[in-house]
Design a protein around this motif. Structure first.
Motif, PDB file in Angstrom:
ATOM      1  N   THR A  79      -0.069  71.021  -1.179  1.00  0.00           N
ATOM      2  CA  THR A  79      -0.361  72.341  -0.616  1.00  0.00           C
ATOM      3  C   THR A  79       0.113  72.487   0.825  1.00  0.00           C
ATOM      4  OG1 THR A  79      -2.546  71.695   0.231  1.00  0.00           O
ATOM      5  CG2 THR A  79      -2.431  72.480  -2.058  1.00  0.00           C
ATOM      6  N   GLY A  80       0.113  71.382   1.566  1.00  0.00           N
ATOM      7  CA  GLY A  80       0.462  71.461   2.992  1.00  0.00           C
ATOM      8  C   GLY A  80      -0.616  72.132   3.819  1.00  0.00           C
ATOM      9  N   LEU A  81      -1.819  72.283   3.241  1.00  0.00           N
ATOM     10  CA  LEU A  81      -2.899  72.990   3.928  1.00  0.00           C
ATOM     11  C   LEU A  81      -3.893  72.026   4.563  1.00  0.00           C
ATOM     12  CD1 LEU A  81      -3.711  75.667   1.193  1.00  0.00           C
ATOM     13  CD2 LEU A  81      -2.445  76.057   3.320  1.00  0.00           C
ATOM     14  N   THR A  82      -4.387  72.393   5.727  1.00  0.00           N
ATOM     15  CA  THR A  82      -5.467  71.629   6.349  1.00  0.00           C
ATOM     16  C   THR A  82      -6.778  72.034   5.676  1.00  0.00           C
ATOM     17  OG1 THR A  82      -5.938  73.308   8.022  1.00  0.00           O
ATOM     18  CG2 THR A  82      -4.236  71.668   8.549  1.00  0.00           C
ATOM     19  N   GLU A  83      -7.835  71.265   5.920  1.00  0.00           N
ATOM     20  CA  GLU A  83      -9.134  71.599   5.345  1.00  0.00           C
ATOM     21  C   GLU A  83      -9.615  72.952   5.846  1.00  0.00           C
ATOM     22  OE1 GLU A  83     -12.147  71.643   2.931  1.00  0.00           O
ATOM     23  OE2 GLU A  83     -10.609  70.073   2.898  1.00  0.00           O
ATOM     24  N   GLN A  84      -9.376  73.243   7.125  1.00  0.00           N
ATOM     25  CA  GLN A  84      -9.797  74.535   7.673  1.00  0.00           C
ATOM     26  C   GLN A  84      -9.045  75.676   7.008  1.00  0.00           C
ATOM     27  OE1 GLN A  84      -8.663  75.921  11.723  1.00  0.00           O
ATOM     28  NE2 GLN A  84     -10.882  76.055  12.100  1.00  0.00           N
ATOM     29  N   GLN A  85      -7.752  75.488   6.750  1.00  0.00           N
ATOM     30  CA  GLN A  85      -6.972  76.531   6.079  1.00  0.00           C
ATOM     31  C   GLN A  85      -7.477  76.768   4.659  1.00  0.00           C
ATOM     32  OE1 GLN A  85      -3.095  74.750   6.771  1.00  0.00           O
ATOM     33  NE2 GLN A  85      -2.549  76.358   8.227  1.00  0.00           N
ATOM     34  N   GLU A 122       2.885  83.661   7.905  1.00  0.00           N
ATOM     35  CA  GLU A 122       4.141  83.029   8.323  1.00  0.00           C
ATOM     36  C   GLU A 122       4.478  81.864   7.398  1.00  0.00           C
ATOM     37  OE1 GLU A 122       6.326  83.966  11.059  1.00  0.00           O
ATOM     38  OE2 GLU A 122       5.121  85.711  10.448  1.00  0.00           O
ATOM     39  N   LYS A 123       3.456  81.136   6.975  1.00  0.00           N
ATOM     40  CA  LYS A 123       3.647  80.005   6.060  1.00  0.00           C
ATOM     41  C   LYS A 123       4.165  80.510   4.715  1.00  0.00           C
ATOM     42  CE  LYS A 123       1.109  75.800   4.760  1.00  0.00           C
ATOM     43  NZ  LYS A 123       1.782  74.891   5.700  1.00  0.00           N
ATOM     44  N   GLU A 124       3.671  81.672   4.282  1.00  0.00           N
ATOM     45  CA  GLU A 124       4.126  82.277   3.034  1.00  0.00           C
ATOM     46  C   GLU A 124       5.606  82.634   3.122  1.00  0.00           C
ATOM     47  OE1 GLU A 124       3.133  86.115   0.133  1.00  0.00           O
ATOM     48  OE2 GLU A 124       2.470  86.097   2.220  1.00  0.00           O
TER      49      GLU A 124
END
Length: 250
Positions: A79-85, A122-124
């Motif tokens: 996913t490339g996502l942090t836990e907060q994201q 922006e990530k999208e």
């Protein structure tokens, strides 16, 4: 447990909805487990009677809560996502206002939440551009990798083979053409997998075979048909019933 091969072969839209549809078979397949529905059949879901498409949607909502929950559960390397994201996305999905998100997650201010929204957008954009780049690459890249078969039990370096390598391997072992017999069964794992992929193409999907029928087909390919039959099962190309009476493509 996701259907890994089906999942990675799916479009972004199919991943987002949690299922894919195969028009040829009329099958709706859940990408998050093994559940399937078929056109023309009515399914009982709790107190409801539902046609196939509504049944698969109902299944995902009740079994998996939502496809988003399953996607957010993926490892960060996917996913490339942090836990907060992840927490922010769940909160946005639940329809919380920026103020409510700030309070729930203990984020300093509404403006900070809005900044996070902006970064996700922006990530999208970056993801869309990257997908376009990879699509362009795949159309030109002569070193395309051979797809891993869906029943593979453990994907490792043995499965890293390009299409050009595959052609060379098959021409080496099927000297009379792909519809002909196998000259010799390879000992190297990578070549063995490529040869087995070609052999399994002689069988029909969704057809049940007896052991005798499987053996008759394999005899035309190689004298030691029992070894080939064993490897087809061992490498996840075929499955058989516990009593050994029925065989089918996985």
């Amino acid at each position: 447990m996701i259907n890994e091969n089906d999942f990675w072969d799916s479009t972004v839209e199919e991943m987002a909805q949690g299922f894919r549809y195969e028009p040829a078979s009329g099958i709706y397949q859940c990408l998050l487990c093994d559940y399937m529905c078929e056109d023309g059949i009515i399914y009982k879901q709790d107190e409801f009677l539902l046609e196939a498409k509504k049944a698969i949607v109902y299944h995902i909502q009740n079994k998996h809560h939502s496809s988003l929950d399953s996607l957010l559960g993926f490892d960060k390397r996917y996913t490339g996502l942090t836990e907060q994201q992840r927490e922010l996305i769940r909160a946005f999905y639940d329809g919380l206002s920026d103020k409510e998100v700030a309070e729930k997650l203990g984020i300093g201010s509404v403006s900070t939440v809005r900044n996070h929204r902006f970064k996700l957008k922006e990530k999208e954009k970056q993801a869309k551009v990257f997908l376009a780049i990879m699509k362009s690459l795949m159309e030109k890249d002569e070193e395309k990798l051979v797809k891993v078969h869906k029943g593979a039990k453990m994907v490792d370096d043995r499965y890293i083979t390009t299409e050009l390598e595959k052609e060379k391997i098959l021409s080496t072992y099927f000297k009379e053409g792909l519809a002909g017999p196998l000259a010799i069964f390879p000992s190297k794992e990578k070549r063995k997998i490529i040869v087995l992929q070609q052999i399994i193409a002689r069988f029909e999907r969704k057809k049940m075979y007896t052991e005798k029928e499987v053996s008759e087909i394999l005899k035309q390919i190689y004298p030691d048909f029992a070894t080939i039959r064993r490897y087809l099962i061992e490498y996840g190309f075929m499955e058989r019933s516990k009593d050994g009476l029925e065989y089918w493509m996985k």
